[in-house]
Design a protein around this motif. Structure first.
Motif, PDB file in Angstrom:
ATOM      1  N   PRO A   4     -48.803 103.504 -17.948  1.00  0.00           N
ATOM      2  CA  PRO A   4     -47.976 104.402 -18.754  1.00  0.00           C
ATOM      3  C   PRO A   4     -46.784 104.957 -17.972  1.00  0.00           C
ATOM      4  N   PHE A   5     -45.618 104.529 -18.367  1.00  0.00           N
ATOM      5  CA  PHE A   5     -44.386 105.040 -17.763  1.00  0.00           C
ATOM      6  C   PHE A   5     -44.373 104.808 -16.249  1.00  0.00           C
ATOM      7  N   GLY A   6     -44.994 103.708 -15.837  1.00  0.00           N
ATOM      8  CA  GLY A   6     -45.023 103.351 -14.426  1.00  0.00           C
ATOM      9  C   GLY A   6     -46.090 104.048 -13.611  1.00  0.00           C
ATOM     10  N   ASP A   7     -46.967 104.788 -14.264  1.00  0.00           N
ATOM     11  CA  ASP A   7     -48.008 105.552 -13.568  1.00  0.00           C
ATOM     12  C   ASP A   7     -49.382 105.043 -13.999  1.00  0.00           C
ATOM     13  N   ASN A  24     -56.452 109.666 -15.093  1.00  0.00           N
ATOM     14  CA  ASN A  24     -56.333 111.105 -14.916  1.00  0.00           C
ATOM     15  C   ASN A  24     -55.949 111.855 -16.190  1.00  0.00           C
ATOM     16  N   ARG A  25     -55.296 111.171 -17.115  1.00  0.00           N
ATOM     17  CA  ARG A  25     -54.858 111.837 -18.344  1.00  0.00           C
ATOM     18  C   ARG A  25     -55.182 110.983 -19.572  1.00  0.00           C
ATOM     19  N   PRO A  26     -56.437 110.576 -19.728  1.00  0.00           N
ATOM     20  CA  PRO A  26     -56.771 109.658 -20.818  1.00  0.00           C
ATOM     21  C   PRO A  26     -56.555 110.234 -22.209  1.00  0.00           C
ATOM     22  N   ASP A  27     -56.616 111.562 -22.341  1.00  0.00           N
ATOM     23  CA  ASP A  27     -56.473 112.184 -23.654  1.00  0.00           C
ATOM     24  C   ASP A  27     -55.047 112.643 -23.950  1.00  0.00           C
ATOM     25  N   ASP A  28     -54.147 112.434 -23.025  1.00  0.00           N
ATOM     26  CA  ASP A  28     -52.749 112.806 -23.228  1.00  0.00           C
ATOM     27  C   ASP A  28     -52.190 111.983 -24.400  1.00  0.00           C
ATOM     28  N   PRO A  29     -51.611 112.646 -25.410  1.00  0.00           N
ATOM     29  CA  PRO A  29     -51.070 111.893 -26.560  1.00  0.00           C
ATOM     30  C   PRO A  29     -50.049 110.836 -26.165  1.00  0.00           C
ATOM     31  N   LEU A  30     -49.269 111.102 -25.130  1.00  0.00           N
ATOM     32  CA  LEU A  30     -48.295 110.111 -24.690  1.00  0.00           C
ATOM     33  C   LEU A  30     -48.986 108.881 -24.097  1.00  0.00           C
ATOM     34  N   VAL A  31     -50.046 109.097 -23.347  1.00  0.00           N
ATOM     35  CA  VAL A  31     -50.804 107.992 -22.775  1.00  0.00           C
ATOM     36  C   VAL A  31     -51.496 107.203 -23.881  1.00  0.00           C
ATOM     37  N   GLN A  32     -52.067 107.912 -24.853  1.00  0.00           N
ATOM     38  CA  GLN A  32     -52.705 107.253 -25.979  1.00  0.00           C
ATOM     39  C   GLN A  32     -51.703 106.388 -26.748  1.00  0.00           C
ATOM     40  N   ALA A  33     -50.508 106.933 -26.961  1.00  0.00           N
ATOM     41  CA  ALA A  33     -49.474 106.175 -27.673  1.00  0.00           C
ATOM     42  C   ALA A  33     -49.048 104.952 -26.869  1.00  0.00           C
ATOM     43  N   TRP A  34     -48.957 105.108 -25.545  1.00  0.00           N
ATOM     44  CA  TRP A  34     -48.588 103.971 -24.692  1.00  0.00           C
ATOM     45  C   TRP A  34     -49.642 102.871 -24.796  1.00  0.00           C
ATOM     46  N   ARG A  39     -34.076 102.114  -9.879  1.00  0.00           N
ATOM     47  CA  ARG A  39     -35.522 101.890  -9.814  1.00  0.00           C
ATOM     48  C   ARG A  39     -36.211 102.420 -11.073  1.00  0.00           C
ATOM     49  N   ASP A  40     -35.781 103.605 -11.508  1.00  0.00           N
ATOM     50  CA  ASP A  40     -36.387 104.225 -12.682  1.00  0.00           C
ATOM     51  C   ASP A  40     -36.035 103.464 -13.965  1.00  0.00           C
ATOM     52  N   GLU A  41     -34.833 102.912 -14.017  1.00  0.00           N
ATOM     53  CA  GLU A  41     -34.371 102.232 -15.227  1.00  0.00           C
ATOM     54  C   GLU A  41     -35.090 100.915 -15.470  1.00  0.00           C
TER      55      GLU A  41
END
Length: 292
Positions: free
Chosen positions: A168-171, A177-187, A141-143
């Motif tokens: 982002p990453f399935g979430d 909830n995390r708009p400023d997260d660098p990972l979310v921004q990159a996604w 499922r994760d893959e």
């Protein structure tokens, strides 16, 4: 404010699916020696045949023995074969295979497959799907998202739209909830870049998705009326080419004049050039002349 939530994404995917259905019949045939190539070549074909066909789920590579019962291929075997090919189209098929299993576990049927078949699944088909998906593991499922990311990066038609819809990453909640997260921004940057590249190649699901995204401020992009109108004009021109005579074009001015009214003359001209370039690319891919 209107956000890029599940509802908006659903609208975009619905429009993209309509674009795919109409464009599919117009797209040039792929190499028949490669069964996955046909799905990859169809513009906006958001459902690769290997990912949806129940027959494909239970097919085997070896020639069948006359009179012998069909040999069921397990989910793990099917995924292994798709991954081993190294083809992005097969990565997309692997994603769809797993996504179908998740959908079937939730609903007891496959709405996308039923749409393609034009009927409900039979009891036998449901039993076959249940048998296929019964052994799905959490790791599998994760893959599925990694398979989708591979397909989207490679430009497999339809993959960029689904990459956006997964969040982002399935979430999906991470956008809120995390708009400023660098990972979310990159996604977000990756998602829009993939869609833009595919839209420039006249992949209609990406064109429709970006049109809807730029209509209003959202969690992925801010409103950009000139961008939205450019993609709208591209869809209008393509639909003018592929719709049967007498069929109403859903992107005609009658329904969208309000968007044009928001633009300056210079912005309208730039949007028109953008739309014409995408439509020309679509005609180049399909070998279809413009109407008129």
């Amino acid at each position: 404010p209107f956000t890029m939530n599940v509802k908006l994404t659903g609208i975009a995917i619905a429009i993209a699916a309509l674009a795919a259905a109409l464009a599919l019949a117009c797209w040039p045939a792929a190499d028949t020696a490669n069964p996955d190539g046909a799905a990859a070549a169809a513009a906006g074909a958001a459902s690769a045949s290997q990912g949806r066909s129940l027959a494909a789920y239970f097919s085997i590579d070896a020639a069948p023995v006359p009179g012998a019962p069909p040999v069921a291929v397990t989910l793990a075997q099917r995924l292994e074969r798709l991954a081993a090919s190294g083809k992005p189209e097969d990565a997309y098929a692997a994603y769809q295979l797993l996504d179908d299993c998740i959908a079937f576990g939730q609903e007891g049927r496959l709405p996308a497959l039923e749409f393609e078949l034009g009927r409900e699944m039979t009891a036998e088909e449901k039993a076959a799907q249940q048998q296929l998906c019964a052994g799905m593991t959490q790791r599998q499922r994760d893959e599925r998202l990694a398979y989708l990311a591979t397909a989207a990066r490679a430009g497999v038609p339809g993959a960029a739209t689904l990459f956006l819809s997964e969040g982002p990453f399935g979430d999906r909640s991470a956008l809120r909830n995390r708009p400023d997260d660098p990972l979310v921004q990159a996604w977000k940057r990756q998602a829009i870049a993939q869609l833009t590249a595919q839209a420039d190649e006249a992949e209609l699901s990406s064109v429709a998705t970006l049109m809807m995204a730029y209509l209003r401020d959202g969690e992925v992009v801010q409103k950009d009326a000139p961008q939205a109108y450019g993609y709208l004009l591209a869809l209008r021109l393509v639909y003018d080419d592929i719709l049967a005579p007498g069929v109403t074009n859903p992107y005609q001015d009658e329904y969208w004049h309000w968007l044009q009214d928001e633009l300056t003359p210079a912005q309208q001209a730039a949007a028109a050039a953008k739309g014409q370039a995408i439509a020309a690319k679509f005609r180049q891919h399909t070998g279809r002349p413009a109407h008129g």
